[in-house]
Write an enzyme that holds these catalytic residues in place. Sequence first.
Site, PDB file in Angstrom:
ATOM      1  N   ARG A 107       0.890  -1.179   0.000  1.00 56.29           N
ATOM      2  CA  ARG A 107       0.000   0.000   0.000  1.00 56.29           C
ATOM      3  C   ARG A 107       0.912   1.208   0.000  1.00 56.29           C
ATOM      4  NH1 ARG A 107      -5.205   1.317   3.666  1.00 56.29           N
ATOM      5  NH2 ARG A 107      -6.021   0.003   2.015  1.00 56.29           N
ATOM      6  N   HIS A 134      -7.545   1.015  -6.269  1.00 57.10           N
ATOM      7  CA  HIS A 134      -7.671   0.106  -5.116  1.00 57.10           C
ATOM      8  C   HIS A 134      -8.354  -1.193  -5.589  1.00 57.10           C
ATOM      9  CE1 HIS A 134      -7.747  -1.312  -1.126  1.00 57.10           C
ATOM     10  NE2 HIS A 134      -8.654  -0.531  -0.574  1.00 57.10           N
ATOM     11  N   GLN A 137     -10.102  -3.973  -3.225  1.00 61.48           N
ATOM     12  CA  GLN A 137     -11.394  -3.565  -2.674  1.00 61.48           C
ATOM     13  C   GLN A 137     -12.529  -3.912  -3.635  1.00 61.48           C
ATOM     14  OE1 GLN A 137     -12.178  -1.999   0.382  1.00 61.48           O
ATOM     15  NE2 GLN A 137     -14.204  -2.626  -0.288  1.00 61.48           N
ATOM     16  N   ASP A 225     -17.567   6.951  -0.837  1.00 58.16           N
ATOM     17  CA  ASP A 225     -16.305   6.797  -0.106  1.00 58.16           C
ATOM     18  C   ASP A 225     -16.021   8.128   0.592  1.00 58.16           C
ATOM     19  OD1 ASP A 225     -13.842   5.888   0.834  1.00 58.16           O
ATOM     20  OD2 ASP A 225     -12.818   6.019  -1.097  1.00 58.16           O
ATOM     21  N   CYS A 266     -16.285   1.299   1.017  1.00 55.79           N
ATOM     22  CA  CYS A 266     -15.098   0.466   1.290  1.00 55.79           C
ATOM     23  C   CYS A 266     -14.672   0.526   2.744  1.00 55.79           C
ATOM     24  CB  CYS A 266     -13.953   0.875   0.379  1.00 55.79           C
ATOM     25  SG  CYS A 266     -13.378   2.558   0.663  1.00 55.79           S
ATOM     26  N   ARG A 294     -13.083  -8.926   1.721  1.00 52.95           N
ATOM     27  CA  ARG A 294     -11.685  -8.609   1.436  1.00 52.95           C
ATOM     28  C   ARG A 294     -10.835  -9.851   1.687  1.00 52.95           C
ATOM     29  NH1 ARG A 294      -9.912  -3.358   1.688  1.00 52.95           N
ATOM     30  NH2 ARG A 294      -7.998  -4.296   0.862  1.00 52.95           N
TER      31      ARG A 294
END
Length: 308
Positions: A107, A134, A137, A225, A266, A294
Amino acid sequence: MPHFLDIHTTAPSDLRAMIDSAHAMKSARKGLPMAAPDQDQPLANRMVALIFEKPSTRTRVSFDVGVRQMGGQTMVLSGSEMQLGHGETIADTARVLSRYVDMIMIRTFEETVLHELAEYASVPVINGLTNRTHPCQIMADIQTYEEHRGPIAGRRVVWSGDGNNVCASFLHAAGQFGFDLVFTGPEALDPEPEFVALARGQGVQVDIIRDPVRAVEGADLVVTDTWVSMHDSQSNRERRHNLLRPYQVNDALMAHAKPDALFMHCLPAHREEEVTNSVMDGPQSVVFDEAENRLHAQKAVMRYCLGV
Ligand code: CP
Ligand code: NVA
């Protein structure tokens, strides 16, 4: 040796196989405690490095638990405590880590770091979020949609808010999985035109509609988000909040979507900012299923990368 860098750079047949594998692995574990090993141990004797240059709860814990369930071991590393990018080049870090571990998840901030790591590593590299995308996700989100409502192909997904990294991976998924996507948000925070064009080029409909009420009409899924992502400067916080406030997902907005529309986020969520408590905790919300998935989706991603 495949990496998993983004959804648009992974073949649709491989993406579909990963979602199917995630469903199967989830079903096979029903009722087992989290630390119980999977029946197959495809990661036995494998070591996975998990590198974080930004904070994380879900990505960190779900990758760690997923590796252990499949029989492997993990090493969680903080970017700031490594030589990564400041004490030595990314390329040299990639070469060195490849001598110790069997796979790397990172990340990071700039996408160039991910790409350089992948170019010089001789082991698979997985994108655990960059400023731009991402993908892990969205693999979990596709799995979640399909377990509740069946195939996502042909559905209408509405993204309300900031056209950020998570929105970008949703756009990539639209083209690859064949669903339509509506973006509703302020022009200043539109998703990257390159990603919009890419999805349209794959034959799906991508619309930008400024009026959030009109945008969610006919939605099968409404997604939002945070208004300020980890890489966004805090000095723009107030401006972003002012621009994005009309795009809050609340009961009034959800009432314009299809009655059986789902709501996704998310997480981490900023309750009463981008989404109200009533929607987050309401019957259409599947946010904690997304979080759980996930784990399952990334186990499928790791198996794909290692070919096991
Ligand atoms: N959704 C997500 O990636 O959460 P974390 O930042 O907690 O990993
Ligand atoms: N857009 C958010 C996602 C967090 C998982 C961020 O980048 O901070």
